[in-house]
Design an enzyme around this catalytic site. Sequence first.
Site: not given
Ligand code: NAP
Length: 490
Positions: A391, A260, A182, A294
């Site tokens: 962040e 991650e 997804k 991240c």
């Molecule tokens: P996010 O809000 O956690 O969303 C990530 C994914 O999770 C999206 O596909 C989102 O879908 C989905 N999601 C959200 N709520 C969900 C739920 N209740 N059930 C299932 N899926 C759900 O994070 P983001 O804002 O997109 O990304 C930024 C974050 O990712 C930052 O904290 C960054 O540090 C972290 N990140 C970490 C790494 C690593 O390798 N450690 C790499 C890149 C990013 P929708 O988009 O449809 O809401």
Amino acid sequence: MTLTLSDPDLFRTQAYIDGKWVDADSGETFAVIDPATGEEIAQVPRMGAAETRRAIEAAERAQVGWRKLLAKERAKILRDLADAMLANADDLATILTAEQGKPHAEAKAEIAYAASFFEWFGEEAKRVSGETIPAPMPDRRIVVLREPIGVTVGITPWNFPSAMPTRKAAPALAAGCSMVLKPAEQTPLSALSVMVLAERVGLPAGVLSVVTGDAEDAPKIGGEMTSNPIVRKLSFTGSTEVGKLLMGQCAKTIKKVSLELGGNAPFLVFDDADLDDVIAAMMVAKFRNSGQTCISANRVLVQDGIHDAFVERMVELASGITVAPGFDPAAQIGPLIDQAALDKVLAHVGDAVERGGDVLVGGGIHEQGRTFFSPTIITGADMDWQMSNEETFGPVAAIHRFSDEAAAIRTANATPFGLAAYLFSQDHARIWRASEGLEYGMIAINTGFISTEVAPFGGIKESGIGREGSQHGLDDFLEYKYLAWAGVRG
Ligand code: NAP
């Protein structure tokens, strides 16, 4: 908005389930928006639990044949997919820039990075070896097999729309697992464009499916993924908050999880650092992708003796960065992903100013307007600032001053996160001391660039569990099976 592509077929707006391009059961769609212009790029299916369940069931059927292929046969398909991505890198980068906003050249580099996982893990698939262990009884033989874990699911964020899906799918497929992915609401088109190529190179139906949905659909898709007993593993990249939620959901059926999650990277500059190295690293670690990674340097800790010279060079660097839409060839950084991202960066800068921070460059929305943010340098940072604890995900560097090495390491560790840390010094003893003292999964030494398919990417503490990339990335999709043979007499 129409994109100019050499191969327009790569631009798909339907989801891909069980080898078919499909709409949502409800027929409903959501808009994908170009963050640079606010224009709609596409309407993509709004799916939920039912479509996800079908994709999982297809993955279960497909996995039976996929795992039986020779590793060499799976490797060939993955290699062909990597080659196909590279051959179409321009178009894939155009789709990526349109939905995510990063400069086209940077998007193209992401496509190469994304493709590298298929190449690397295809090769690694051939090296999944088991073990024999000397047995404690004369008639016994102990053999350990490595087997694919089974049906897996992946959920990915918007900041690397091509590389995050491939960093999950490549090891899963190489190991002999199938996967349902997804992608994020903001950036589903890149994952779908890779599926066009996967289909072309002969990936069997059901081995990899992509289910799309918006933020409202995500809990339904994620709910099915984490509760369906067919699924044996979840690999998630995204925020720590959502990672915790999904890990809890997976507990009910004891699924293996790889997470991650978010970081809060310290960037430590010691007196004896080479300033040219530091500034080159800052461009990557702080400003790449407008600071939306991240592993972005989130707390810049600089020792007294080099502080003023560093600040001067940072002001020069930030003032010289070209902020422009990603399709402008001069662009070095593009817009932030959306209004919520902009609001967060503005709030962090506002908080810093209120607490006495000194804004030397930038500090607000760029003249490009919308969600373009000016590269910003703030001095006088303290650990109680919002941006020291969360962040910021923007092109903002807040500089802390320190004098004592041990205290700086303690400060760097004073966070629940433990993804990446950066350190700059020419003193090898200090580099060892600091590397051993820093509680992080990855330490960048005299560089801002650490992402490669050959190294284990991942964090500790609340930044996650497991590793992606390297042979360890493959291990996360394999199980051990121990065969205890008795009766070997004679
Ligand atoms: P996010 O809000 O956690 O969303 C990530 C994914 O999770 C999206 O596909 C989102 O879908 C989905 N999601 C959200 N709520 C969900 C739920 N209740 N059930 C299932 N899926 C759900 O994070 P983001 O804002 O997109 O990304 C930024 C974050 O990712 C930052 O904290 C960054 O540090 C972290 N990140 C970490 C790494 C690593 O390798 N450690 C790499 C890149 C990013 P929708 O988009 O449809 O809401």
